[in-house]
Design an enzyme around this catalytic site. Structure first.
Site, PDB file in Angstrom:
ATOM      1  N   LYS A  76       0.790  -1.086  -0.039  1.00  0.00           N
ATOM      2  CA  LYS A  76      -0.046  -0.010   0.201  1.00  0.00           C
ATOM      3  C   LYS A  76       0.934   1.289   0.154  1.00  0.00           C
ATOM      4  CE  LYS A  76      -3.833   2.176   2.696  1.00  0.00           C
ATOM      5  NZ  LYS A  76      -4.765   1.901   3.661  1.00  0.00           N
ATOM      6  N   SER A 151      -9.756   1.977   3.041  1.00  0.00           N
ATOM      7  CA  SER A 151      -8.577   2.978   2.104  1.00  0.00           C
ATOM      8  C   SER A 151      -7.972   1.969   1.414  1.00  0.00           C
ATOM      9  CB  SER A 151      -7.996   3.799   2.844  1.00  0.00           C
ATOM     10  OG  SER A 151      -7.242   3.041   4.088  1.00  0.00           O
ATOM     11  N   SER A 175      -9.877  -0.466   6.944  1.00  0.00           N
ATOM     12  CA  SER A 175      -9.397  -0.467   5.797  1.00  0.00           C
ATOM     13  C   SER A 175      -8.785  -1.608   5.264  1.00  0.00           C
ATOM     14  CB  SER A 175      -8.431   0.919   5.671  1.00  0.00           C
ATOM     15  OG  SER A 175      -9.085   1.966   5.441  1.00  0.00           O
TER      16      SER A 175
END
Ligand code: GLN
Length: 483
Positions: A76, A151, A175
């Site tokens: 990420k 997210s 997330s």
């Protein structure tokens, strides 16, 4: 080749069926071909990947082994990667090349994992749909008109579309678990302090925790093994030995006490999801688990408390982006105040600005007691509810989300509508508990997740329950059409 899980890749590499370099090239080509439909990557690191794959192959040729040695993954884009853009999904950091590796990145690299790239995400991890990214929205591979969750939407979409077997992600309020639910993956948010936050760009420091996103619990165990552990560079990292997570996957569920909170099934939960959760409960009962109704009476206060605490911490954490030391800087500032105002006004998107304003307000003199202090008191009550529940049960089970993935743009004009979708996930962050989401079926062709929560440091228990469930169900093996 792209259908293989991390566990299958490890076996194939050990048996010399293929090399890490071959696999890496196949997956890089697949990303180049298919990712334009999804937008799940912000940066591809092809050269680094080939170099790491060759090094892993050489280490295996020298007799080394290990489940992650030569395994392709992605990070990420809030994990700092040395010399590589680390954008956090923001224009503010579009020009930021991290000068060092996050602990998670360094640990996985040392274990021999191959980094294919950096995945898209909501700006500064604020969001539940991956629509606040400065690099554009990510599409859900199960239906390209729907969001993949957020997210960590880029990590989730990429793994779900079989662009790679697993990816790192972070969970401040859901997330990891929510995008796992929306894309038919297994995702684990570890106990707060289990995975180092050093080099992970902070959103809300008391809630943020890194963890794995993969297709199976078995693979989450492998990736978590490489991520977890004490780090003297992170003052909230906990100095507890890391168990062998893969070794915890063989236990029977006979007599396992599963608590199902009655509050989870009230209005707001899509009845079709409720039915799938009941099916998963029956499945676990067949495997020997005992079900008990429990209560988490303060759950209704969790969303307002979270949406004070998280923005408050964010407003403080994001004050470092001032156009002076790193990140976006406006053109021709007239003076220092103008530099701050325009750099931040241009660099941050609307949702991030909203949260900074809310957080700064909640922390300001005169409002601190009414909002921030009150929210912290609720946080303690939420934790106490869990502690009481875990006196009676071994894990807590419920839906991960009240609804399946919504259409792109559906909640853009109403941020509070999106906040309400976090109702089942944020309590684990407020309490610091580990939580896992695993595939439990489909509604209108869109995946649904079931969430499991456990006491502190019982990641192994969560992974084992999910693994036993996955040995007896096939939801997690379904592949989205077109991928
Ligand atoms: N949706 C939540 C938020 O926007 C959670 C995000 C996260 O876990 N990073 O704050």
């Amino acid at each position: 080749m792209h259908q293989m899980t991390l566990a299958e890749i490890a076996r194939g590499l050990a048996d010399k069926k293929f090399s890490s370099e071959e696999l890496t090239k196949v997956l890089l080509a697949r990303i180049t071909q298919l990712d334009p439909q999804l937008n799940s990557f912000i940066s591809l690191t092809e050269d680094l990947a080939i170099e790491q794959a060759k090094a892993a192959d050489a280490r295996r040729a020298n007799g080394e082994s290990g489940a992650l040695l030569g395994a392709p993954i992605a990070h990420k884009d809030l994990f700092c990667t040395q010399g590589i853009r680390t954008s956090c999904g923001s224009k503010m950091l579009d020009n930021f090349k991290a000068p060092y590796d996050a602990t998670v990145v360094a640990k996985l690299a040392a274990a021999g994992a191959v980094t294919l790239g950096k995945t898209n995400m909501d700006e500064f991890a604020m969001g539940s749909a991956n629509e606040s990214s400065w690099y554009g929205a990510v599409k859900n591979p199960w239906n390209l008109e729907h969001v993949p969750g957020g997210s960590s939407g880029g990590s989730a979409a990429a793994v779900a579309a079989r662009l790679l077997p697993a990816a790192t992600a972070t969970d401040t309020g859901g997330s990891i678990r929510q995008p796992a639910a929306f894309t038919n993956l297994t995702g684990l948010k570890p106990t707060y302090g289990r995975v180092s936050r050093w080099g992970m760009i902070a959103y809300a420091s008391s809630l943020d925790q890194g963890g794995p996103l993969a297709r199976t619990a078995e693979d989450c165990a492998i990736l978590l093994q490489g991520m977890a552990g004490f780090d003297p560079n992170d003052s909230t990292s906990i100095d507890e030995p890391v168990p062998d997570y893969s070794a915890s996957l063989g236990e029977s569920l006979q007599g396992l006490r599963i608590g199902v909170p009655k509050e989870y099934f009230s209005a707001g939960l899509d009845p079709r999801i409720a039915e799938l959760i009941q099916n998963s409960i029956q499945q676990l009962q067949k495997l020997g688990a005992v079900i008990k109704e429990i209560s988490l009476p303060n759950m209704q206060h969790a969303i307002p408390a979270y949406y004070v605490i998280a923005p408050a911490e964010a407003s403080s954490n994001l004050s470092r982006f001032d156009g002076v030391r790193f990140g976006h800087r406006c053109e021709n500032p007239e003076n220092l105040i103008d530099l701050y105002k325009r750099s931040r006004g241009e660099g941050f998107g609307a949702e991030v600005q909203r949260r900074i304003m809310v957080g700064a307000y909640a922390l300001s003199a005169g409002y601190y007691d009414a909002y921030y202090l009150k929210a912290q008191k609720i946080r303690r009550l939420v934790k106490n509810d869990f502690m009481a529940a875990f006196n009676e049960v071994d894990i807590i089970l419920g839906p991960t989300t009240p609804n399946p993935a919504w259409k792109l743009g559906a909640k853009n004009s109403d941020p509070v509508a999106a906040y309400l979708e976090d109702v089942y996930t944020i309590t684990a962050n407020l309490a610091g508990l580990p939580g896992l989401s695993m595939p439990a079926g489909f509604v209108d062709g869109l995946p649904v997740g079931v969430q499991l929560l456990a006491p502190y440091f019982q990641e192994g228990r969560l992974l084992n329950v999910a693994h036993q469930y996955q040995l007896n169900t096939d939801w997690h093996t379904r592949t989205p059409t077109g991928f």
